[in-house]
Design a protein around this motif. Sequence first.
Motif, short mmCIF file in Angstrom:
data_model
loop_
_atom_site.label_atom_id
_atom_site.label_comp_id
_atom_site.label_asym_id
_atom_site.label_seq_id
_atom_site.Cartn_x
_atom_site.Cartn_y
_atom_site.Cartn_z
N SER A 79 -0.84 -7.55 -2.89
CA SER A 79 -0.37 -6.19 -3.14
C SER A 79 -1.55 -5.43 -3.73
O SER A 79 -1.87 -5.59 -4.91
CB SER A 79 0.81 -6.22 -4.11
OG SER A 79 1.20 -4.91 -4.40
N HIS A 80 -2.21 -4.64 -2.90
CA HIS A 80 -3.47 -4.01 -3.31
C HIS A 80 -3.74 -2.78 -2.46
O HIS A 80 -3.42 -2.78 -1.28
CB HIS A 80 -4.61 -5.02 -3.13
CG HIS A 80 -5.90 -4.58 -3.70
ND1 HIS A 80 -6.75 -3.74 -3.03
CD2 HIS A 80 -6.49 -4.85 -4.88
CE1 HIS A 80 -7.82 -3.52 -3.77
NE2 HIS A 80 -7.68 -4.18 -4.91
N PRO A 81 -4.35 -1.75 -3.04
CA PRO A 81 -4.72 -0.59 -2.23
C PRO A 81 -5.72 -0.98 -1.14
O PRO A 81 -6.54 -1.88 -1.34
CB PRO A 81 -5.40 0.37 -3.22
CG PRO A 81 -5.08 -0.13 -4.57
CD PRO A 81 -4.72 -1.58 -4.45
N MET A 82 -5.65 -0.32 -0.02
CA MET A 82 -6.64 -0.51 1.04
C MET A 82 -7.17 0.87 1.44
O MET A 82 -7.07 1.30 2.59
CB MET A 82 -6.01 -1.25 2.23
CG MET A 82 -5.74 -2.71 1.98
SD MET A 82 -7.22 -3.68 1.63
CE MET A 82 -7.90 -3.91 3.26
N GLU A 83 -7.74 1.53 0.45
CA GLU A 83 -8.31 2.87 0.65
C GLU A 83 -9.81 2.74 0.88
O GLU A 83 -10.41 1.72 0.57
CB GLU A 83 -8.04 3.72 -0.60
CG GLU A 83 -6.57 3.81 -0.93
CD GLU A 83 -6.31 4.24 -2.37
OE1 GLU A 83 -7.28 4.33 -3.16
OE2 GLU A 83 -5.14 4.45 -2.70
N LYS A 84 -10.44 3.79 1.36
CA LYS A 84 -11.87 3.74 1.64
C LYS A 84 -12.71 3.39 0.41
O LYS A 84 -13.72 2.73 0.52
CB LYS A 84 -12.34 5.05 2.25
CG LYS A 84 -11.80 5.24 3.65
CD LYS A 84 -12.29 6.51 4.28
CE LYS A 84 -11.70 6.63 5.67
NZ LYS A 84 -12.09 7.85 6.34
#
Length: 90
Positions: A33-38
Motif C-alpha cells: 500500500s504505497h503511492p505510485m506518483e512520479k
Amino acid sequence: YLLSNLTFLFNLVCTPCTPMLETVDDEHSVTISHPMEKGHYISFISYVTSDAVDLVKLYPEQGISVRFRKKGHGIIYAYCNRHGMFKTVV
C-alpha cells in the motif's frame, strides 16, 4: 550493521512501504500500500534466495502487485525512491 540500522529507520518513517506477503501454493504474492506518483514510488521488488535473484521493475502510476515462484527461504525487498529499501523475510 549500518545498513541494518538505516533500514530500521526507513521502516519507521514509511511503514506502509513494507511488503505484504501472501503465499499461495507455489507462489509468493507481494503487494504494498504505497503511492505510485512520479515523485514518490516503489522502483522495484525483488526476491533473493541463496542461489537466485528475481527482480520486477515498477514505474510510477503502475499498480503494485507482483508474484514470485517459491524457491525456499529468502528475502523480499522493495525500494521506495524517497525512503529507501524495505524487506520481508520469507
